[in-house]
Scaffold this active site. Structure first.
Site, mmCIF file in Angstrom:
data_model
loop_
_atom_site.group_PDB
_atom_site.id
_atom_site.type_symbol
_atom_site.label_atom_id
_atom_site.label_comp_id
_atom_site.label_asym_id
_atom_site.label_seq_id
_atom_site.Cartn_x
_atom_site.Cartn_y
_atom_site.Cartn_z
ATOM 1 N N ASP A 165 10.594 4.470 -10.181
ATOM 2 C CA ASP A 165 10.205 4.830 -11.424
ATOM 3 C C ASP A 165 11.002 6.211 -11.925
ATOM 4 O OD1 ASP A 165 8.130 2.780 -11.644
ATOM 5 O OD2 ASP A 165 6.491 4.051 -11.846
ATOM 6 N N LYS B 199 -0.653 -4.061 -3.441
ATOM 7 C CA LYS B 199 -1.717 -3.623 -3.255
ATOM 8 C C LYS B 199 -1.908 -2.201 -3.778
ATOM 9 C CE LYS B 199 -4.903 -2.096 0.603
ATOM 10 N NZ LYS B 199 -4.872 -0.436 0.162
ATOM 11 N N SER C 40 0.794 -1.247 0.133
ATOM 12 C CA SER C 40 -0.070 0.003 -0.118
ATOM 13 C C SER C 40 1.096 1.210 0.014
ATOM 14 C CB SER C 40 -0.815 -0.072 1.244
ATOM 15 O OG SER C 40 -2.011 0.972 1.136
#
Length: 575
Positions: A339, A353, A328
């Site tokens: 990224d 999640k 999460s």
């Protein structure tokens, strides 16, 4: 009681009729044939001979469902063999859980007590005495022992100590009870009194201590220290609560003052928490304008792009540790760092999640956590593991259907690109740049936990001849940063443990295995003694010393520095 039940039920039924449309509208077309992808308008008659009235939407449907439930409850009360003994809270809760479970694994219902506990946990505290307890056994005798007390807690003020055995709580014997049962007896409302009867580890005397329960702090960033010269380590394994980003910033500043030039951020086992805290943590490291995540809700509702607003981010080379319990909010941070090539990710593929829950209070103090959106990492990855088969066990323990079956546990979802062009994948968590298996213990080592605890308990209280220098029966020194000279392990300690095991009928079976497991034995003894002397925050530093994932994180620090520099050059070269 019936009236309160019905009022709460009507509120929840109203939600239930909207929820399937909300959730199922997000299912992919290829999933429509599965149980989780069934559209809300589809019905399946149980008995073709029934004359069931058709379902409709809107206020009429609310009335129909409400009437059906009331009718079913009335029949149960009248016809069920124990209908006069119904626990309405259990009936209510099970019906709600059954409804929510067909939506997704993370929409959940909490009764009054559970919802209060949820809100308390989010404040990084709970109400109790502030002690860790565990079960240990000698032969067939199982008891619960104090393994640690927390700084400024009621337990610490009452001078409960490592190794004290809990005999009774409020006069009720605790012998043979599980530590969970004992914990539930000890916890209670803030300001209430609990009488804890213990056998003191130091003297063997039985003593009853009156303790007033209070809020016990559980900071979400419990520790930070230099793991080696120039390399800082921050423990962020507990979750994202209301003060996580603030505490992290404080820890970073503390380490910079001590000469930190690279950082290992430990998000292993971090279950997540508040979205805003994940955003605030991410923008500590990301420059202004960089995307942290994109959130997409139902039919454009809750759609939003979150970007960093930090004009002067911390540029310390960063390595982030994750494992399969990293979930999460912690995956939001790890995904954004990966990224943007801001950090190297080390460990195991995270949980996966990618659903966002809203917390909704309900009548009578109950509450819902209801999935209201999905989030995507900056490169466009949806990391949510698949749950279309509807199986809770498969979802939790097998990683869903978008995990590869090989030993690496790699996701096989769509590919995306980082800022420097590296390939990353969606569909099943954050895959580390460096896969490293965790340190594990054998069955023999697990079974050694009892003799190791009792030996350490006796050493800490001065009951082992020749080890007086290892006594830890003084006031706990909270805030201590562990040194190499604290409880050093050597032949004297190890041989004393060998003698201890050999003299006890219950444990002498371990004698042939001791030499083979010496490193593990010495680590555990030092961990227990450090806990007794300095508390759990300091003692965890014992376990980081030989952690293979942390070792790899330190090893790849130069690569993390090079990666971040390459990403910065790529960003500056953009028109």
């Amino acid at each position: 009681m019936k009236k309160r039940f019905s009022l709460a039920l009507v509120a929840l039924i109203t939600l239930s009729l909207a929820i399937p449309i909300f959730v199922f509208a997000q299912q992919k077309p290829t999933q429509q044939g599965s149980s989780a992808g069934r559209t809300p308008s589809r019905t399946e008659p149980v008995n073709p001979n029934t004359t069931r009235r058709p379902r409709v939407r809107g206020s009429e449907a609310v009335t129909m469902v409400s009437d059906d439930f009331k009718e079913a409850l009335a029949i149960i009360q009248d016809k069920y063999v124990d209908g006069n003994k119904l626990n309405y809270n259990d009936v209510y809760k099970s019906s709600m859980m059954g409804m929510l479970r067909v939506l997704d694994p993370h929409s959940n219902y909490f009764d009054r007590a559970e919802f209060e506990e949820l809100k308390t946990d989010q404040r990084s505290e709970y109400f109790g005495i502030g002690a860790s307890i565990q079960n240990f056994s000698v032969g067939e005798s199982v008891d619960t022992y104090i393994t640690a007390t927390f700084d400024h807690s009621p337990a610490a003020k009452a001078e409960l100590r490592f190794g004290d055995r809990i005999e009774a709580v409020d006069g009720l014997p605790m012998h043979g009870k599980s530590s969970a049962e004992v914990r539930d007896k000890i916890r209670g409302p803030r300001g209430s009194l609990v009488k804890v009867t213990v056998m003191r580890a130091s003297t063997g005397n039985i003593q009853t201590v009156d303790i007033v329960r209070d809020a016990v702090s559980q900071p979400s960033v419990p520790d930070a220290y230099m793991i080696k010269p120039g390399v800082g380590y921050i423990d962020m394994t507990r979750g994202f609560n209301f003060d996580t980003a603030e505490l992290l910033q404080e820890r970073i500043e503390k380490l910079h003052k001590r000469g930190m030039n690279s950082l290992v951020l430990d998000l292993r086992n971090n279950p997540g928490g508040f979205l805003d805290q994940a955003l605030n943590v991410a923008q500590i490291f990301l420059p202004q304008g960089q995307v942290i995540l994109t959130q997409k809700g139902r039919n454009g509702q809750n759609d939003r792009v979150y970007r960093s607003s930090n004009p002067d981010p911390d540029r310390t080379p960063l390595v982030i540790l994750v494992n399969d319990y990293t979930a999460s909010a912690s995956e939001i941070v790890a995904g954004a760092m990966q990224d943007h090539d801001r950090a190297m990710i080390v460990g195991q593929t995270s949980f996966g999640k990618g659903l966002v829950q809203s917390i909704i209070p309900l009548p009578e103090g109950a509450g819902l956590t209801l999935t209201s959106a999905k989030y995507f990492t900056p490169s466009g990855r949806l990391i949510q593991r698949d749950y279309s088969d509807g199986g809770w066990y498969s979802y939790i323990y097998r990683g869903g259907t978008l995990r590869d079956t090989n030993a690496q546990g790699l996701p096989i979802g769509p590919a995306s690109r980082t800022d420097t062009g590296r390939t990353v994948y969606g569909g099943g968590g954050i895959t580390p740049d460096e896969q490293v298996k965790p340190q594990t213990i054998s069955n023999v080592q697990f079974r050694m936990r009892d003799p190791l605890f009792f030996f350490s308990r006796d050493v800490a209280n001065g009951h082992i001849t020749g080890l007086d220098a290892y006594k830890a029966d003084r006031t706990i020194e909270f805030g201590h940063e562990l040194q190499a000279t604290d409880f050093p392990m050597n032949d004297t300690v190890f041989n004393a443990f060998k003698d201890y095991v050999a003299k006890d009928q219950n444990w002498k079976v371990f004698a042939p295995t001791l030499e083979k497991n010496r490193s593990f034995i010495e680590e555990q003894i030092r961990f227990y003694l450090a806990t007794a002397a300095y508390g759990t925050v300091a003692s965890v530093q014992v376990l980081t010393k030989d952690d293979p994932q942390i070792a790899k994180a330190v090893e790849v620090v130069p690569r993390a520095r090079d990666l971040a520099m390459a990403a910065m050059r790529a960003r500056l070269s953009q028109p």
